[in-house]
Design a protein around this motif. Structure first.
Motif, PDB file in Angstrom:
ATOM      1  N   UNK A 294       3.290  22.567 -20.341  1.00 21.14           N
ATOM      2  CA  UNK A 294       3.438  21.524 -19.704  1.00 21.14           C
ATOM      3  C   UNK A 294       3.275  21.736 -18.065  1.00 21.14           C
ATOM      4  N   UNK A 295       2.803  20.981 -17.496  1.00 17.11           N
ATOM      5  CA  UNK A 295       2.205  21.345 -16.004  1.00 17.11           C
ATOM      6  C   UNK A 295       2.439  19.822 -15.320  1.00 17.11           C
ATOM      7  N   UNK A 296       2.672  20.051 -14.018  1.00 14.44           N
ATOM      8  CA  UNK A 296       2.918  19.131 -12.867  1.00 14.44           C
ATOM      9  C   UNK A 296       2.072  19.096 -11.942  1.00 14.44           C
ATOM     10  N   UNK A 297       1.353  17.859 -11.698  1.00 11.97           N
ATOM     11  CA  UNK A 297       0.573  17.593 -10.480  1.00 11.97           C
ATOM     12  C   UNK A 297       1.569  16.754  -9.614  1.00 11.97           C
ATOM     13  N   UNK A 298       2.147  17.536  -8.642  1.00  5.83           N
ATOM     14  CA  UNK A 298       3.231  16.968  -7.798  1.00  5.83           C
ATOM     15  C   UNK A 298       2.906  15.984  -6.787  1.00  5.83           C
ATOM     16  N   UNK A 299       3.899  14.991  -6.592  1.00  7.02           N
ATOM     17  CA  UNK A 299       3.565  14.021  -5.833  1.00  7.02           C
ATOM     18  C   UNK A 299       3.451  14.243  -4.460  1.00  7.02           C
ATOM     19  N   UNK A 300       4.065  15.425  -3.748  1.00  5.76           N
ATOM     20  CA  UNK A 300       3.487  15.788  -2.577  1.00  5.76           C
ATOM     21  C   UNK A 300       2.646  16.776  -2.601  1.00  5.76           C
TER      22      UNK A 300
ATOM     23  N   UNK B  44      -7.741  17.326  -5.638  1.00  5.44           N
ATOM     24  CA  UNK B  44      -8.521  17.913  -6.618  1.00  5.44           C
ATOM     25  C   UNK B  44      -8.488  19.528  -6.669  1.00  5.44           C
ATOM     26  N   UNK B  45      -8.034  20.306  -5.846  1.00  2.27           N
ATOM     27  CA  UNK B  45      -7.788  21.562  -5.897  1.00  2.27           C
ATOM     28  C   UNK B  45      -6.547  21.812  -6.624  1.00  2.27           C
ATOM     29  N   UNK B  46      -5.501  21.032  -6.108  1.00  2.00           N
ATOM     30  CA  UNK B  46      -4.097  21.001  -6.939  1.00  2.00           C
ATOM     31  C   UNK B  46      -4.204  20.610  -8.328  1.00  2.00           C
ATOM     32  N   UNK B  47      -5.290  19.766  -8.675  1.00  2.00           N
ATOM     33  CA  UNK B  47      -5.596  19.098 -10.144  1.00  2.00           C
ATOM     34  C   UNK B  47      -6.220  20.826 -10.909  1.00  2.00           C
ATOM     35  N   UNK B  48      -6.891  21.393 -10.185  1.00  2.29           N
ATOM     36  CA  UNK B  48      -7.512  22.450 -10.958  1.00  2.29           C
ATOM     37  C   UNK B  48      -6.281  23.490 -11.096  1.00  2.29           C
ATOM     38  N   UNK B  49      -5.575  23.648 -10.237  1.00  2.29           N
ATOM     39  CA  UNK B  49      -4.460  24.997 -10.302  1.00  2.29           C
ATOM     40  C   UNK B  49      -3.543  24.423 -11.363  1.00  2.29           C
ATOM     41  N   UNK B  50      -3.199  23.073 -11.266  1.00  3.25           N
ATOM     42  CA  UNK B  50      -2.176  22.732 -12.340  1.00  3.25           C
ATOM     43  C   UNK B  50      -2.705  22.423 -13.811  1.00  3.25           C
ATOM     44  N   UNK B  51      -3.983  22.631 -14.108  1.00  2.41           N
ATOM     45  CA  UNK B  51      -4.665  22.461 -15.343  1.00  2.41           C
ATOM     46  C   UNK B  51      -5.417  23.813 -15.614  1.00  2.41           C
ATOM     47  N   UNK B  52      -5.244  24.459 -14.964  1.00  3.68           N
ATOM     48  CA  UNK B  52      -6.081  25.891 -15.212  1.00  3.68           C
ATOM     49  C   UNK B  52      -5.723  26.648 -16.435  1.00  3.68           C
ATOM     50  N   UNK B  53      -4.570  26.763 -17.088  1.00  2.00           N
ATOM     51  CA  UNK B  53      -4.241  27.088 -18.319  1.00  2.00           C
ATOM     52  C   UNK B  53      -4.329  26.361 -19.340  1.00  2.00           C
ATOM     53  N   UNK B  54      -5.198  24.952 -19.352  1.00  2.00           N
ATOM     54  CA  UNK B  54      -5.191  23.996 -20.338  1.00  2.00           C
ATOM     55  C   UNK B  54      -3.751  23.587 -20.950  1.00  2.00           C
ATOM     56  N   UNK B  55      -2.920  23.124 -20.211  1.00  2.00           N
ATOM     57  CA  UNK B  55      -1.632  22.517 -20.711  1.00  2.00           C
ATOM     58  C   UNK B  55      -1.797  21.537 -21.740  1.00  2.00           C
TER      59      UNK B  55
END
Length: 328
Positions: A92-98, A160-171
């Protein structure tokens, strides 16, 4: 095995303050299916982001009160911090609001990414950054971004960078919390579509997309859930909710959106009169009743969740009387 990634039953999470309890998430039940994007919508203060925080962190003054939450069959509310940390980013991972505030102006993007993932015990060698570069290209960013400072990036690029970081381990499950709110319209559409692409490519399993903007959800979400003042109001397939909403609040939200091909002089948008209730020590009853044109004495009692059609549920005492013809 269950077809659901996430199963939430009667979840309550309150903010404990000096004067009592702010009932921000109050008896919410919800399932997230494997492979779906579920949209979670409602006005500011309805409990959307609090629900995300409950699933991810639960930092004081937010406290889990009761209810069952199972991620991949595991009771995450019963886990200690060390146990749950093992599931973060991986399951489970979060792309945060801020997200735009997550960058240090003194660190290059590569250093920022390394620091973030190493906190989770992940090795950040050449193989890891090869994967990062591939993911950057997926979201239309060049690997050169890694050697730049955040101040050199636009808001859309940072997101988009934050999206990459948040999904880098294929949650298996990603929670996207108001990730388009600080972006211009074209960037909003790109980021929302990119999330759907990550799902389609199998990089993420399922997603909860949280926003106050129903028009974005209409583009990418298979189902919509509407919240109001910490309570569940309506849930169903996206087309069904948009075209056959049964809750007065859902209808009011839809009526406040501009429609393609209809000009303002022909049909004016209608806002929702009044303001949401203060949730400190709030009692029983439908929380929309103070603003609802259809409220009756029965609305002083909290409505039960009822099935309207297959996969379509609503919490309103008068939904049968109001019918479904509201967009004509």
């Amino acid at each position: 095995m269950s077809k659901n990634i996430l199963e939430i039953k009667n979840l309550k999470a309150y903010y404990k303050v000096l004067k009592g309890e702010v009932k921000a998430v109050d008896d919410i039940s919800l399932n997230i299916r494997k492979g779906e994007i579920l949209g979670l919508a409602g006005e500011s203060g309805c409990g959307k982001s609090t629900l995300a925080s409950t699933l991810i962190s639960r930092k004081p003054p937010l406290h889990y009160i009761s209810g069952d939450v199972r991620l991949l069959g595991k009771n995450i509310m019963g886990m200690n911090q060390a146990e749950f940390q093992k599931m973060r980013l991986r399951n489970i991972s979060l792309i945060p609001q801020y997200a735009l505030d997550a960058f240090s102006p003194t660190k290059k993007i590569k250093t920022l990414i390394r620091d973030l993932v190493q906190e989770h015990g992940i090795s950040t060698g050449r193989k890891f950054f090869d994967k990062v570069e591939e993911r950057l290209e997926l979201v239309n960013l060049t690997p050169s971004v890694l050697n730049r400072y955040s101040i050199e990036l636009s808001g859309g690029m940072k997101q988009r960078v934050i999206m990459v970081v948040s999904t880098i381990l294929d949650p298996e499950l990603i929670i996207a919390d108001e990730i388009t709110s600080a972006l211009d319209v074209s960037s909003q559409r790109f980021v929302a579509t990119m999330l759907a692409n990550l799902r389609d490519k199998g990089i993420i399993g399922s997603a909860i997309f949280i926003t106050h903007d129903l028009s974005i959800l209409y583009q990418i979400a298979e189902r919509l859930m509407i919240m109001y003042a910490g309570h569940f109001t309506e849930l169903g397939p996206t087309d069904e909710i948009v075209n056959k909403a049964r809750h007065p609040y859902t209808r009011a939200l839809i009526a406040s959106l501009p429609q393609v091909g209809i000009q303002y002089r022909d049909k004016k948008l209608s806002g929702i009169k009044g303001t949401p209730p203060y949730l400190l020590n709030i009692g029983e009853g439908c929380r929309f009743r103070y603003r609802c044109p259809y409220a009756v004495e029965q609305c002083e009692k909290t409505p039960v969740r009822e099935k309207v059609a297959e996969g379509h549920y609503v919490s309103c005492w008068r939904w049968k009387e109001l019918g479904s013809d509201h967009n004509g």
